[in-house]
Structures are given as C-alpha cells and as structure tokens.
Design a protein around this motif. Structure first.
Motif, PDB file in Angstrom:
ATOM      1  N   ARG A  28      66.128   1.750 -36.787  1.00  0.00           N
ATOM      2  CA  ARG A  28      66.820   2.782 -36.034  1.00  0.00           C
ATOM      3  C   ARG A  28      66.817   4.079 -36.824  1.00  0.00           C
ATOM      4  NH1 ARG A  28      72.251  -0.308 -34.216  1.00  0.00           N
ATOM      5  NH2 ARG A  28      71.989   0.662 -32.196  1.00  0.00           N
ATOM      6  N   LEU A  29      66.622   5.193 -36.107  1.00  0.00           N
ATOM      7  CA  LEU A  29      66.491   6.487 -36.752  1.00  0.00           C
ATOM      8  C   LEU A  29      67.589   7.434 -36.316  1.00  0.00           C
ATOM      9  CD1 LEU A  29      62.656   7.146 -36.280  1.00  0.00           C
ATOM     10  CD2 LEU A  29      63.791   6.046 -38.197  1.00  0.00           C
ATOM     11  N   HIS A  30      67.888   8.412 -37.179  1.00  0.00           N
ATOM     12  CA  HIS A  30      68.719   9.544 -36.793  1.00  0.00           C
ATOM     13  C   HIS A  30      67.891  10.464 -35.898  1.00  0.00           C
ATOM     14  CE1 HIS A  30      72.151   8.731 -39.344  1.00  0.00           C
ATOM     15  NE2 HIS A  30      71.349   8.492 -40.365  1.00  0.00           N
ATOM     16  N   ASP A  31      68.547  11.461 -35.321  1.00  0.00           N
ATOM     17  CA  ASP A  31      67.850  12.409 -34.462  1.00  0.00           C
ATOM     18  C   ASP A  31      66.706  13.099 -35.187  1.00  0.00           C
ATOM     19  OD1 ASP A  31      69.476  11.792 -32.423  1.00  0.00           O
ATOM     20  OD2 ASP A  31      70.695  13.604 -32.476  1.00  0.00           O
ATOM     21  N   ASP A  32      66.872  13.351 -36.484  1.00  0.00           N
ATOM     22  CA  ASP A  32      65.848  14.074 -37.224  1.00  0.00           C
ATOM     23  C   ASP A  32      64.801  13.149 -37.832  1.00  0.00           C
ATOM     24  OD1 ASP A  32      67.282  12.872 -39.206  1.00  0.00           O
ATOM     25  OD2 ASP A  32      67.974  14.706 -40.177  1.00  0.00           O
ATOM     26  N   GLY A  33      64.808  11.884 -37.461  1.00  0.00           N
ATOM     27  CA  GLY A  33      63.791  10.945 -37.922  1.00  0.00           C
ATOM     28  C   GLY A  33      64.140  10.204 -39.185  1.00  0.00           C
ATOM     29  N   ARG A  34      65.292  10.537 -39.823  1.00  0.00           N
ATOM     30  CA  ARG A  34      65.689   9.803 -41.013  1.00  0.00           C
ATOM     31  C   ARG A  34      66.093   8.379 -40.651  1.00  0.00           C
ATOM     32  NH1 ARG A  34      70.290  11.335 -42.788  1.00  0.00           N
ATOM     33  NH2 ARG A  34      70.771  12.694 -41.035  1.00  0.00           N
ATOM     34  N   LEU A  35      65.863   7.461 -41.585  1.00  0.00           N
ATOM     35  CA  LEU A  35      66.237   6.074 -41.352  1.00  0.00           C
ATOM     36  C   LEU A  35      67.742   5.949 -41.205  1.00  0.00           C
ATOM     37  CD1 LEU A  35      63.880   4.464 -43.965  1.00  0.00           C
ATOM     38  CD2 LEU A  35      63.727   4.149 -41.508  1.00  0.00           C
ATOM     39  N   LYS A  36      68.168   5.182 -40.225  1.00  0.00           N
ATOM     40  CA  LYS A  36      69.594   4.995 -39.989  1.00  0.00           C
ATOM     41  C   LYS A  36      70.022   3.551 -40.175  1.00  0.00           C
ATOM     42  CE  LYS A  36      73.172   5.920 -36.582  1.00  0.00           C
ATOM     43  NZ  LYS A  36      73.803   7.085 -37.195  1.00  0.00           N
ATOM     44  N   GLN A  37      69.186   2.604 -39.702  1.00  0.00           N
ATOM     45  CA  GLN A  37      69.623   1.214 -39.739  1.00  0.00           C
ATOM     46  C   GLN A  37      68.445   0.264 -39.653  1.00  0.00           C
ATOM     47  OE1 GLN A  37      72.557   0.336 -36.765  1.00  0.00           O
ATOM     48  NE2 GLN A  37      72.961  -1.724 -37.536  1.00  0.00           N
ATOM     49  N   ILE A  38      68.539  -0.828 -40.369  1.00  0.00           N
ATOM     50  CA  ILE A  38      67.607  -1.956 -40.273  1.00  0.00           C
ATOM     51  C   ILE A  38      68.368  -3.118 -39.642  1.00  0.00           C
ATOM     52  CG2 ILE A  38      66.133  -3.571 -41.539  1.00  0.00           C
ATOM     53  CD1 ILE A  38      65.148  -0.725 -41.750  1.00  0.00           C
ATOM     54  N   VAL A  39      67.791  -3.726 -38.612  1.00  0.00           N
ATOM     55  CA  VAL A  39      68.407  -4.900 -37.977  1.00  0.00           C
ATOM     56  C   VAL A  39      67.335  -5.979 -37.900  1.00  0.00           C
ATOM     57  CG1 VAL A  39      69.601  -5.804 -35.961  1.00  0.00           C
ATOM     58  CG2 VAL A  39      69.917  -3.405 -36.604  1.00  0.00           C
ATOM     59  N   TYR A  40      67.441  -6.996 -38.757  1.00  0.00           N
ATOM     60  CA  TYR A  40      66.449  -8.069 -38.705  1.00  0.00           C
ATOM     61  C   TYR A  40      67.000  -9.356 -39.296  1.00  0.00           C
ATOM     62  CZ  TYR A  40      62.082 -10.544 -38.652  1.00  0.00           C
ATOM     63  OH  TYR A  40      61.111 -11.466 -38.376  1.00  0.00           O
ATOM     64  N   ALA A  41      66.699 -10.447 -38.628  1.00  0.00           N
ATOM     65  CA  ALA A  41      67.058 -11.783 -39.113  1.00  0.00           C
ATOM     66  C   ALA A  41      66.179 -12.787 -38.407  1.00  0.00           C
ATOM     67  CB  ALA A  41      68.532 -12.080 -38.845  1.00  0.00           C
ATOM     68  N   ASP A  42      65.519 -13.635 -39.195  1.00  0.00           N
ATOM     69  CA  ASP A  42      64.608 -14.620 -38.601  1.00  0.00           C
ATOM     70  C   ASP A  42      65.340 -15.788 -37.956  1.00  0.00           C
ATOM     71  OD1 ASP A  42      61.863 -13.842 -38.853  1.00  0.00           O
ATOM     72  OD2 ASP A  42      62.138 -13.907 -41.010  1.00  0.00           O
ATOM     73  N   HIS A  43      66.391 -16.302 -38.622  1.00  0.00           N
ATOM     74  CA  HIS A  43      66.984 -17.550 -38.136  1.00  0.00           C
ATOM     75  C   HIS A  43      67.617 -17.421 -36.748  1.00  0.00           C
ATOM     76  CE1 HIS A  43      69.683 -15.484 -40.935  1.00  0.00           C
ATOM     77  NE2 HIS A  43      70.704 -15.975 -40.274  1.00  0.00           N
ATOM     78  N   PRO A  44      68.206 -16.259 -36.352  1.00  0.00           N
ATOM     79  CA  PRO A  44      68.716 -16.180 -34.980  1.00  0.00           C
ATOM     80  C   PRO A  44      67.795 -15.388 -34.046  1.00  0.00           C
ATOM     81  CG  PRO A  44      69.770 -14.472 -36.270  1.00  0.00           C
ATOM     82  CD  PRO A  44      68.725 -15.121 -37.156  1.00  0.00           C
ATOM     83  N   ARG A  45      66.555 -15.130 -34.470  1.00  0.00           N
ATOM     84  CA  ARG A  45      65.652 -14.338 -33.636  1.00  0.00           C
ATOM     85  C   ARG A  45      65.290 -15.132 -32.386  1.00  0.00           C
ATOM     86  NH1 ARG A  45      60.308 -14.077 -34.246  1.00  0.00           N
ATOM     87  NH2 ARG A  45      60.419 -14.857 -36.384  1.00  0.00           N
ATOM     88  N   SER A  46      65.486 -14.518 -31.238  1.00  0.00           N
ATOM     89  CA  SER A  46      65.330 -15.227 -29.970  1.00  0.00           C
ATOM     90  C   SER A  46      63.869 -15.373 -29.570  1.00  0.00           C
ATOM     91  CB  SER A  46      66.069 -14.470 -28.864  1.00  0.00           C
ATOM     92  OG  SER A  46      65.755 -14.993 -27.590  1.00  0.00           O
ATOM     93  N   PRO A  47      63.532 -16.455 -28.898  1.00  0.00           N
ATOM     94  CA  PRO A  47      62.184 -16.571 -28.341  1.00  0.00           C
ATOM     95  C   PRO A  47      61.986 -15.684 -27.121  1.00  0.00           C
ATOM     96  CG  PRO A  47      63.486 -18.492 -27.744  1.00  0.00           C
ATOM     97  CD  PRO A  47      64.319 -17.686 -28.708  1.00  0.00           C
ATOM     98  N   LEU A  48      63.071 -15.193 -26.543  1.00  0.00           N
ATOM     99  CA  LEU A  48      62.957 -14.313 -25.381  1.00  0.00           C
ATOM    100  C   LEU A  48      62.726 -12.900 -25.889  1.00  0.00           C
ATOM    101  CD1 LEU A  48      63.100 -14.282 -22.308  1.00  0.00           C
ATOM    102  CD2 LEU A  48      65.538 -13.844 -22.493  1.00  0.00           C
ATOM    103  N   MET A  49      61.476 -12.492 -25.957  1.00  0.00           N
ATOM    104  CA  MET A  49      61.128 -11.214 -26.572  1.00  0.00           C
ATOM    105  C   MET A  49      61.295 -10.073 -25.567  1.00  0.00           C
ATOM    106  SD  MET A  49      57.836 -12.244 -28.910  1.00  0.00           S
ATOM    107  CE  MET A  49      57.950 -10.791 -29.943  1.00  0.00           C
ATOM    108  N   GLY A  50      61.625  -8.911 -26.083  1.00  0.00           N
ATOM    109  CA  GLY A  50      61.889  -7.762 -25.228  1.00  0.00           C
ATOM    110  C   GLY A  50      60.731  -6.796 -25.149  1.00  0.00           C
ATOM    111  N   VAL A  51      59.502  -7.303 -25.202  1.00  0.00           N
ATOM    112  CA  VAL A  51      58.330  -6.433 -25.128  1.00  0.00           C
ATOM    113  C   VAL A  51      57.384  -6.942 -24.046  1.00  0.00           C
ATOM    114  CG1 VAL A  51      58.426  -5.740 -27.545  1.00  0.00           C
ATOM    115  CG2 VAL A  51      57.147  -7.780 -26.911  1.00  0.00           C
ATOM    116  N   PRO A  52      56.539  -6.064 -23.507  1.00  0.00           N
ATOM    117  CA  PRO A  52      55.523  -6.531 -22.562  1.00  0.00           C
ATOM    118  C   PRO A  52      54.560  -7.495 -23.241  1.00  0.00           C
ATOM    119  CG  PRO A  52      55.700  -4.127 -22.543  1.00  0.00           C
ATOM    120  CD  PRO A  52      56.483  -4.611 -23.724  1.00  0.00           C
ATOM    121  N   PHE A  53      53.956  -8.337 -22.447  1.00  0.00           N
ATOM    122  CA  PHE A  53      53.036  -9.335 -22.982  1.00  0.00           C
ATOM    123  C   PHE A  53      51.921  -8.697 -23.805  1.00  0.00           C
ATOM    124  CE2 PHE A  53      48.876 -11.312 -22.310  1.00  0.00           C
ATOM    125  CZ  PHE A  53      49.059 -12.493 -22.993  1.00  0.00           C
ATOM    126  N   ASN A  54      51.400  -7.562 -23.352  1.00  0.00           N
ATOM    127  CA  ASN A  54      50.262  -6.957 -24.051  1.00  0.00           C
ATOM    128  C   ASN A  54      50.639  -6.297 -25.375  1.00  0.00           C
ATOM    129  OD1 ASN A  54      51.647  -4.774 -23.068  1.00  0.00           O
ATOM    130  ND2 ASN A  54      49.950  -3.898 -21.906  1.00  0.00           N
TER     131      ASN A  54
END
Length: 887
Positions: A774-800
């Motif tokens: 996640r970024l601030h308005d000016d492109g600076r880093l704001k937040q990292i959100v990641y964890a493998d163990h609770p990562r869902s199989p229902l992905m939020g991206v198009p198949f391609n």
C-alpha cells in the motif's frame, strides 16, 4: 443414496489417450439438491486445468494455483484451516505441472504431479473448486446490499425491535443487524431501567469497540469542564461520530436511560440521501466533497488522555462512484482544511448545500427518545444530533452509548446465517479509509510580527496577509467566521465548536468590514458587517500562520511527518537494534517518548528486563492507551496446543508474515513478550518489508506494480475469545490507500470449509481482501500486508493475471528471505519485541516440545491511532518539537 448411486452408474466417464488433453466427466452432488455432470480437461502446454460445469460455464485453474493450494496433510492443517508450508510460493511452485487429472469416485478432482517426488498427487473437492473460482467466473453472482434511502416519512414507520427478543433470539438479532445495515437506523424498545444494556446487546454480537471515551460512554450534562460539548446541555449539530479516528466505528447505539423534562430531542438524517440529492442537483459540489478531505481532531482526557487526528473527505465513494461513507462533525472539524485556497469558497458552498439537504424538513426526523428505548444507527451513513435541554435538580437527561465495528456485526450475521438461513446472499458494502499521518502541530510560542501587512479584499471576500518573508496567505471571510475562537463560538476546554448548526447558518454572507493588526503585533482583528450578535473576531497571527491552506503549507506539514524519519535496514541491524529497559519505560516519560519514536523510525525495538510472567504487555499498553481487542482477545498466548485453531499455536515453523492480515483494520503495532524460550529451536526472524519492497521496485517495477494494484485475500477459521465470521474486501490499490469492506458470504465456499474442518461448533471465517503493498498519495510505501498461512485460495485477480501475480509474489519473497535483509535471533526469556505491523515481517523456526518446559510468548496489539495520540500528548507535556531528531 440409491438415487445418487443410480445416476453415478448411468453416467459414463471418458478418458482421452492424448496426454496433453485429458478429459474426465462425472456427476457430483452439490448442496444436497442436484447431481451435475462435470468435465475436467488438463491443458499441459498452457499449465491450466479446466473444469466445465453443468451450466456449460468453464473455470480455469493454473497449475501453480492448485499446487499452492494443495489440501494434503503436509501442506494444510485442517484443524487450524491454514497452510503448513514453511515458505510457500517461494519453493518451486512456479515449476509445478499436472501430469494427469481425473474425477475420482468420491467426487474429488485428483491430480498427479509431474516430477514432484514429495507431492505425487493432490485431491480437490468439486465443491471447493466451484467455491474458489476466479472472480471473472463468479462476479455476476455478487449481490450488493440494497440500501434503503429514506426521508422524514420514516418517522412513522421506524423499524422497531424488542430488547429481550434481540438478546434471546438469534434470528431477531440477525434481523436487527440486517435492518441497520440496509436502512441505517432502528429503534429498540423495552430496555430495563438503568444502564449496562448497551453492553448486553453488544455481547450478543461480539464485543463493544473501545474508544478514547471508554468501552461505553454516558452522555449527560457534566458541567463546564468537559472533554466534549456532547457532555453539556447545549444542542449538538448533526454529525457522524469519531470522525477524528482513522478507523471510524460502524454502529452507534444510544440508550435513553432517562429523558430531559424539556428539550433534548434527537435528530436523524440519512446522509446517503443528502449525498444523492447533492450529486443529482449539484454534481460539481459533490465532486468537491469527495475530492478534498477535512482534518478532524479531538484532544482531552476521559477514560484516558488522548490527542486524535484523522483526515477524511466529507463524502467517500467506491472506485465505481457509489457513496459508501459520510464523515462529518462540526464540533471536531479542525481549522486545517486540505483544500487549495482557490477552491475554498466553492468548497464551503458545497458543504452548505450538503447540510441544507441533511437539515431539510423533508429529510430530517426529530423525536424525543423515551426512557427505556435505544436507537441504533449506521455511523458510516446516518447523521445524528440533538436540541438543547433544560437541567433540573431532580431529573437529568442520561444517554448511554457504545459502538460495534461493522466487522463484528457482519461476522455475527454470518454466524447466524449458519444457524437458520438456508440460502445466503453475498452482500457488498465498502469503507474507504485513508490513514492520516499528519499530526497537530505544537502551538508556537506567541511571537511578535513587526512586518506583517494585512489587506481586506472585499470584492473577493478574503483577507490577504503578507508575512515577513514576503509570502502571502489569503483567508476567505467565510473560513474566518467559521473558525472564530471567541467564547460564544468555541469551547477552550474541550477545544470544540459550540455552534449548533455549523457552517449552515449563513456564514457565506458574512463580510469583514474592517481589519487591522493589534497594537501588540500579535493578532488580526476583524469587525464583521451587520452582525450584531457577533461584531468582532480576533485571531493570533501564530494561529493563522499555522493553519495556512494547502497551497501554502503542504511542504511545511509534510516536513513534520514522523514517518519521513524512517530508517530502512537489513541484516546489519542485528547488533544495533534499539533496546530499552522495560521498568524505565514505565517510569520515565522522556524515555517512553524516545521508545515510541524509535519504533516509528526503525519499526522494531527490544525491551529488556521484563518480568517473566503474563500481564506485562497490558502494563506497557496502558501507558499508551489500551490494547486492541481482537478475536483472539486483548492478549493471546503463543504456545504449542493440541487441536490449535492457528498454526502459530503449534510448534511448527512460521513463514514470514505480517499479523492479522485477515481483518479489515490491521493492528498497527504488535508486542511479543518471551516468558520462556524453547530449549531447541524457535528462533525468530525479522525483515524490514519496506526494504524488500524498495528492492523489488528498483529491480522489477512491473512486479512491484502487480503487488500494488492486485489484491491478495486472507481468511482465518476458528473460535477463540469469541466466535466470529468476518468477511471484508479491499479494492485494487494504486496511488492511495483505499479500503472497501465486504459484507457477505459465499455459501458454497463456507460449506466447503465446514466439510474440511468437520466442526461441531459454528464455523468461523475471517476473510479479508488486501492489496499486497500500500502506498501514500505521493507513492511512498505505507503498508505491507502479507501472510502465507491464512492466504485464501479465493484469489481476487482475473484468471489471466494469476501467473503474473505468483511471479511477482515470488520475486518479493526472494528479497524477503535474502540473508542480507534478515535478522535471525532467539528471543530470550524476559525480553519483549515490539514491531511495526504495517512494515515488519516476522516468522520463526520450528521447535521441540519437551516435558517440563515449553516455549511461551504472550502477544498483543495497539493501534497506531493510539500511539500517535500518545506521542502528541508527550510532546506537549515535554515541550518537544516533533520535527527534532530526538532518537
């Protein structure tokens, strides 16, 4: 059963001899209703498994996706409902190829892996595959909550519920929550005499949301020295609550314990209706209120001392343009407005028009809450206010209030659905939150301005001030009248406006007749034309310089942001980690301040000499404000347990992650107190996620862009402090922080999870959808959100985009696991590590569980809202300029 077997015997299975195109067809039993024919095709050259459903639609699953989501006992802990793999995605899944695929006798799709000695095969239930189709397959099934806009006609038809029935009947509890979600307002009747009943209702949902005013708060006249004008007998302008928090509470409950003999009528208005009318009739005004944010702030002492500030637009919309949240409160609206000077007059015009709709007789309802009734409202949507009331020696108006987060309310609805609703709907609502990182400046010492010139520009209705350095700031007349600090307009104790109806009461017509600098050269004096009740205002020049407009003070404000002082680090940090003495932090305010600033700068600190017993995290958090309550409680015990609901509560290793990625508002800071260490194993690892992200942006900007723009979903399953079933969704993140809250449930997905876990209790699911970086308005880093163990199989991206996303994650994790970036250490008993959970990733090695000794850590969380509030308080007490390099 006979019918099912009969269909199975009648349908045939076709096997193609071509290895590159293996097709199996078989019936399967879905939702106890139908037998459906499913066709499976393995396209080896494309590394895709295709499943064609009974309706002719086809879902495609990349081989890497199926390998990543293998449900075997080596990869997945069915008890915890989480991954077991120590370093998933990073360990060769990109090379995974399915050799053969078939539909087995037990209605699973069985795949055989090519050249994978450790994982010869994997099984996926057909229910699971259907529940986890990519969003291009199921997006049409998503149904939004049908928000029912209302006007004053609702007064005679206000939805009403009985208190005892809500408390004792889960179906009625569900109906009440659903009503608040759809209509935004509901009345509860027949509450027993006395207070405490807000707590009883909240306990049926989950728990109350604590704020700086306590777990509950009592709205009654408390004299002149109060922290909020709500605790006086005067009227309150229409507002939404706690707009000075980044994370605003979702549901507000107001229980009338006793009513005033005269006055004290409550007012309510549907903010979404007012926003719709503004958009329909004044689209340019609507755009102004969605584009430019306002600062809100509250300073004082109640359950604890606080100094909160947040930045929100008045009207917040989704990416598709739908209104999703209203933020407004005159009494806590800051003098700092992030609106360019040239737009300010138009902005006030827009605000006035919006409030005219909110206060319009055709929209607003007004009635007196009788003792024993409660009104519950959607605080994202509904304005509320009150008229002034009389104080008598024998009777006082007393309203008890409390909040419930929408996360918890939606969770309870889905738990209730599991009990009594046969057919669930997927419902979508949203909540954009942009975390403010700007802080209230410490007031300057009163300065004498010898060379300041002032000009009253009546034609433009503004006052131009030329400062000693030659720069000029213009202040519109309407702004100065709105921010008058006299005793009739502003309460210096609570630091809030007294005005009953804010900028709505003809400020736009006020004209400054005469202006001049005071004889002591410290203030601007204004005489208002034709304003007998308010002939004069006076503003300190210090105040005016501090609250210059966006075009003038953007650089000044930006230079004072704590977060610009961040120090990015790698493995060289190990011998140089900031260390503090636990006991000294509890005793010395300056040392406590240094610790908080170090945490902001480095993202990690170690505390030594912590007593080796539970409860120490509570002591430290109480010095800040209070701990964040989660589904795991105020604190949680990290130790190996049988039948653990989270893999962290086993002795297995944990991949690098940030905590609680599966809730909407991720806690800002994590505290981990080592009470006893493992004799063998259990070493901790820490990585500066910002360093890994910066390296990725430099080396592969396309991969970085994928992680910024495309979301990752997370879920958690289990029961701990409460039973819960949370579901949220965040949209794609680009150059600003957005957060869309997803209320609803895919019944097929949840039923699949239920079968996987075979729980006898209510199935509890926490499900969140986050952009990776996640970024601030000016492109600076704001937040990292990641964890493998609770990562869902229902992905939020198009198949391609699936393979590209996996490739980007893999590249990011290569930097995360790079030895040059990682700190590797063993926490010793009596030490505590405190982490910035928006930035630091942490993990651990597996450890041995031995008789007579165990690895035991106590953990807890504090929100950044509370930490930055404490920093501002300490700066005021210690007379520290927060721009100084004190750390």
């Amino acid at each position: 059963m006979f019918l099912r077997n009969g269909f199975n015997n009648l349908l045939s299975r076709h096997v193609s001899n071509n290895l590159s195109q293996i097709i199996f067809q078989r019936p399967y039993y879905l939702s106890s209703k139908l037998y459906c024919a499913v066709k499976v095709e393995n396209r080896i050259q494309d590394k895709i498994l295709s499943v064609t459903w009974e309706d002719g639609k086809t879902s495609n699953y990349p081989h890497i996706y199926l390998r990543d989501n293998c449900q075997c006992q080596l990869c997945f802990d069915k008890g915890a409902g989480q991954r077991l793999t120590y370093n998933p995605v990073y360990n060769g899944f990109t090379k995974a190829v399915i050799k053969t695929a078939r539909v087995s006798q037990n209605n699973n799709v069985s795949v055989e892996w090519l050249n994978d000695a450790q994982h010869i095969s994997s099984d996926f239930s057909i229910d699971w595959l259907k529940a986890n189709r990519f969003h291009t397959d199921y997006e049409d099934e998503t149904k939004t909550v049908k928000r029912r806009l209302w006007d004053n006609k609702i007064k005679d038809n206000l939805p009403e519920f009985d208190f005892n029935t809500i408390v004792n009947d889960k179906s009625v509890l569900y109906q009440w929550l659903r009503c608040v979600m759809e209509t935004g307002i509901a009345r509860v009747i027949n509450l027993p005499a006395g207070d405490g009943h807000v707590h009883k209702i909240a306990d049926q949902v989950s728990h109350l949301r604590k704020s700086c005013y306590g777990t509950t708060f009592n709205v009654q006249s408390k004299g002149d020295h109060v922290t909020t004008i709500a605790y006086k007998s005067g009227g309150l302008a229409m507002h939404t609550d706690l707009s000075y928090y980044v994370n605003v509470p979702g549901i507000l409950m107001l229980h009338s314990v006793s009513e005033a003999p005269q006055g004290g009528e409550n007012q309510f208005s549907d903010g979404f209706m007012a926003a719709k009318q503004l958009r329909d009739n004044y689209p340019e005004y609507f755009k102004l209120l969605t584009k430019y944010p306002i600062y809100y702030e509250d300073i004082g002492r109640d359950s604890s001392e606080f100094s909160h500030m947040a930045l929100h637009p008045v009207i917040k919309t989704t990416d598709s343009g739908e209104v999703k949240q209203i933020y407004y409160g005159d009494h806590v609206r800051s003098t700092r407005i992030k609106v360019p000077e040239a737009k300010l007059t138009s902005y006030y015009d827009a605000l006035i028009q919006f409030l005219e709709y909110a206060y319009g007789p055709s929209n607003m309802i007004q009635f007196k809450m009788k003792a024993g009734t409660m009104v519950s409202i959607d605080n994202y949507r509904v304005f509320h206010g009150r008229t002034a009331f009389e104080l008598t020696p024998d009777t006082c108006r007393h309203v008890e209030g409390g909040y419930i987060d929408w996360d918890e309310a939606a969770s309870r609805m889905r738990c209730s659905q599991a009990d009594f609703v046969k057919k669930t709907e997927r419902t979508l609502t949203s909540s954009i939150t942009k975390r403010s990182i700007l802080y209230r400046q410490i007031p300057f010492l009163s300065k004498i301005y010898y060379s300041v010139h002032v000009k009253n520009n009546i034609k433009q209705r503004s006052i131009d001030i030329t400062w000693e350095d030659g720069s000029t700031t213009s202040f519109p007349h309407i702004y100065l009248r709105d921010h008058c600090l006299c005793s009739a307009c502003f309460d210096p104790i609570s630091q809030q406006r007294f005005l009953f109806n804010g900028v709505y009461n003809d400020y736009k017509d006020k004209i400054a007749r005469e202006v001049h600098i005071s004889s002591d050269k410290k203030a601007l004096c204004i005489d208002w034309e034709g304003d007998e009740q308010h002939p004069r205002s006076e503003f300190k020049l210090d105040w005016l310089k501090q609250y210059r407009f966006a075009s003038d003070n953007d650089n000044v404000v930006a230079s004072n942001i704590y977060y610009r002082d961040r120090h990015i680090w790698g493995s060289e940090m190990l011998p140089n980690m900031p260390r503090f003495d636990f006991h000294l932090l509890l005793q010395d305010k300056m040392e406590f301040y240094r610790w908080l600033r170090s945490l902001l700068k480095f993202g990690i600190t170690i505390l030594d000499n912590v007593p080796k017993k539970t409860g120490q995290i509570h002591k430290l958090a109480d010095r800040i404000a209070y701990l964040k309550l989660t589904a795991y409680g105020y604190t949680f015990q990290v130790e190996s347990r049988p039948k653990a609901s989270n893999v962290a509560f086993t002795n297995a290793g944990l991949a690098m992650h940030t905590d609680l990625a599966f809730i909407t508002y991720v806690p800002g800071v994590q505290l981990l107190h080592c009470i006893s260490e493992a004799a063998d194993g259990g070493e901790s690892r820490f990585v500066d996620g910002f360093r890994a992200a910066m390296q990725l942006r430099e080396n592969d900007p396309e991969a970085f862009d994928m992680l910024v723009k495309h979301p990752i979903r997370y879920y958690d399953i289990g029961k701990d402090y409460v039973d819960f079933n949370q579901l949220t969704q965040h949209p794609i993140i680009r150059q600003k922080l957005l957060s869309v809250q997803f209320y609803g449930l895919d019944s097929s997905w949840c039923s699949t999870v239920s079968k996987v876990r075979n729980l006898k209790i209510i199935i509890n699911v926490v499900f969140t959808y986050f952009s990776f970086i996640r970024l601030h308005d000016d492109g600076r880093l704001k937040q990292i959100v990641y964890a493998d163990h609770p990562r869902s199989p229902l992905m939020g991206v198009p198949f391609n985009k699936v393979n590209q996303l996996y490739d980007a994650i893999n590249k990011f994790l290569e930097h995360v696991y790079d030895p040059k970036n990682m700190i590797y250490t063993k926490l010793e008993s009596g030490s505590m590590v405190v982490l910035d959970n928006f930035r630091l990733m942490h993990g651990r090695n597996s450890y041995k569980v031995e008789p007579g000794g165990c690895r035991h850590l106590e953990g807890g969380y504090v929100d950044w809202d509370e930490i930055t509030s404490r920093l501002r308080i300490l700066e005021r007490e210690l007379k520290i300029d927060h721009t100084s390099a004190i750390v």
